[in-house]
Design a protein around this motif. Structure first.
Motif, short mmCIF file in Angstrom:
data_model
loop_
_atom_site.label_atom_id
_atom_site.label_comp_id
_atom_site.label_asym_id
_atom_site.label_seq_id
_atom_site.Cartn_x
_atom_site.Cartn_y
_atom_site.Cartn_z
N VAL A 1 0.85 -1.20 0.00
CA VAL A 1 0.00 0.00 0.00
C VAL A 1 0.88 1.24 0.00
CG1 VAL A 1 -1.64 1.35 1.39
CG2 VAL A 1 -1.98 -1.11 1.07
N VAL A 2 1.93 1.22 0.83
CA VAL A 2 2.86 2.36 0.88
C VAL A 2 3.63 2.48 -0.42
CG1 VAL A 2 4.81 3.39 2.10
CG2 VAL A 2 3.07 2.13 3.38
N VAL A 3 4.09 1.36 -0.95
CA VAL A 3 4.87 1.37 -2.20
C VAL A 3 4.05 1.96 -3.34
CG1 VAL A 3 5.86 -0.11 -3.98
CG2 VAL A 3 6.41 -0.53 -1.58
N LYS A 4 2.83 1.48 -3.50
CA LYS A 4 1.97 1.96 -4.60
C LYS A 4 1.64 3.44 -4.43
CE LYS A 4 1.57 -1.98 -6.74
NZ LYS A 4 2.24 -2.17 -8.07
N SER A 5 1.39 3.86 -3.21
CA SER A 5 1.09 5.27 -2.95
C SER A 5 2.29 6.14 -3.26
CB SER A 5 0.66 5.45 -1.50
OG SER A 5 0.36 6.80 -1.23
#
Length: 434
Positions: free
Chosen positions: A95-99
């Motif tokens: 989730v953090v990576v994609k954001s």
């Protein structure tokens, strides 16, 4: 709403309640009127449901003028910290990576094995490890920091309230009473060592993040415990939780807990850490990323890819992608794919063994050893897992255990030259008394 965060008093409740919680840099906000708990760790933090309110409160309390927002130049994923999660790792990390990719581009993403970094940048940890574990190198630096933080916390609490404790003689819960008595037995040298580690932690994290970096870690390893649940008292729960809290508490850095929806109907979250004094920068970053983090969390939950096939074909596809990344010597990328495979099917020994091989390439020997042990538990005849665990143990200095692994690999594969050479080499080293 505000609260005192010493060893997680704002960050953990925020994570368990699905709201935002901010721990400012140590000393950034006055503590006048606050009953001290641990003078060198106490900070005044606050909670909010809305990142805009969180930021507005921050500008008031920090007495900083509103101005143009500053974006991070690097977002560092503490990969080994995410491996401690008791839920699928990707449910938070991806989730953090994609954001990050959506807002700032993939080039900002960095990966760090925090245990390795801190071992090299916090030299007093080695002395503390020797005193507390008799040189047992298996204890990670994060878990040692949990111990350091707890000792400082209890020592300063006792010092602040000793007169009241001795006069009133309150009836304390047995474990708390034992902790207070333990502190009385600490020498001045041990306390000074803890203080040295605290100072070195500040320099280490500030050096890692510089003026424009964000460190990403799980807020807690566990889902919120049930009311009255005994797991919160377990050594494993407290060690993993306090270990994650100690990064900001001991370094004096600012940290924010950001909710990421739910897993098994329980709130989950992630934490962002910026260097000491970069509170406004961190608040700006949260405001920028918050909406996308929520969207990516919802997208992840709603995606069908992660829930199809009971992990069968999808897991194999992830493994093959990991194998290809490994061949291209993209170790961290390979670990990401193996993480996906394990999340989809955690009963396949090969997935753990392959991830261990990537960890070995990164020098993450503790993680490699743990993965190999998982692989061996699933498949007692996995020769590669014995060989890789033997290599990891050799690098960690556990020569006797490494020899046993190489010998067992030879039992399974008598003609395995690597196992034979490694076992003989270590036998000579062990015999020489090293």
């Amino acid at each position: 709403m505000a609260g005192v965060d010493t060893v997680g008093g704002v960050r953990v409740p925020a994570g368990f309640c699905g709201i935002i919680g901010f721990r400012p840099s140590y000393g950034a906000i006055s503590k006048i009127g606050v009953l001290p708990v641990s003078a060198s760790l106490d900070t005044v933090g606050w909670f909010a449901k809305d990142p805009n309110i969180l930021r507005r409160v921050g500008h008031v309390l920090l007495q900083s003028a509103f101005g143009g927002q500053r974006s991070p130049r690097q977002i560092i994923m503490a990969d080994d910290c995410f491996q401690s999660l008791k839920i699928p790792v990707d449910r938070v990390s991806q989730v953090v990576v994609k954001s990050t990719e959506k807002h700032f581009g993939r080039q900002l993403l960095k990966h760090e094995i925090l245990d390795v970094y801190l071992n090299s940048k916090v030299p007093s940890l080695k002395e503390f490890r020797n005193k507390k574990t008799n040189g047992e190198a298996k204890t990670s630096s994060i878990r040692l920091l949990a111990n350091v933080m707890q000792l400082l916390h209890r020592y300063e609490f006792r010092s602040n309230h000793e007169e009241w404790i001795d006069t009133v003689k309150p009836i304390l819960e047995p474990s708390l009473s034992a902790q207070m008595n333990e502190i009385m037995d600490l020498s001045n040298a041990e306390i000074e060592l803890c203080k040295s580690i605290r100072e070195e932690m500040g320099s280490a994290i500030n050096s890692l993040l510089k003026d424009d970096g964000i460190l990403v870690v799980p807020t807690t390893a566990y889902l919120p415990p049930k009311i009255g649940g005994k797991e919160i008292l377990s050594e494993e729960f407290q060690s993993s939780s306090f270990g994650l809290m100690s990064i900001a508490s001991l370094s004096g850095c600012c940290q924010v807990t950001v909710p990421l929806g739910y897993y098994n109907k329980c709130p989950i979250s992630v934490s962002l850490i910026a260097r000491h004094g970069s509170d406004r920068f961190l608040l700006d970053t949260v405001q920028t990323m918050y909406k996308t983090l929520q969207e990516q969390a919802e997208t992840y939950v709603n995606s069908t890819w992660s829930n199809t096939d009971s992990g069968g074909n999808s897991a194999e596809m992830a493994k093959e992608k990991g194998n290809q990344a490994f061949k291209e010597q993209k170790w961290q990328k390979a670990i990401g794919y193996y993480n996906e495979a394990i999340k989809l099917n955690d009963k396949n020994a090969t997935y753990f063994s392959n991830r261990a091989a990537a960890y070995l390439e990164l020098g993450s020997f503790q993680q490699a050893e743990a993965d190999c042990s998982n692989a061996i538990n699933l498949d007692k005849k996995n020769v590669k897992a014995y060989l890789r665990r033997g290599t990891a143990r050799e690098m960690l200095g556990y020569y006797k255990d490494a020899i046993e692994d190489f010998k067992y690999a030879l039992v399974l594969e008598p003609t395995n030259k690597r196992a034979s050479v490694s076992a003989e080499r270590l036998r000579k080293v062990f015999s020489a008394g090293y």
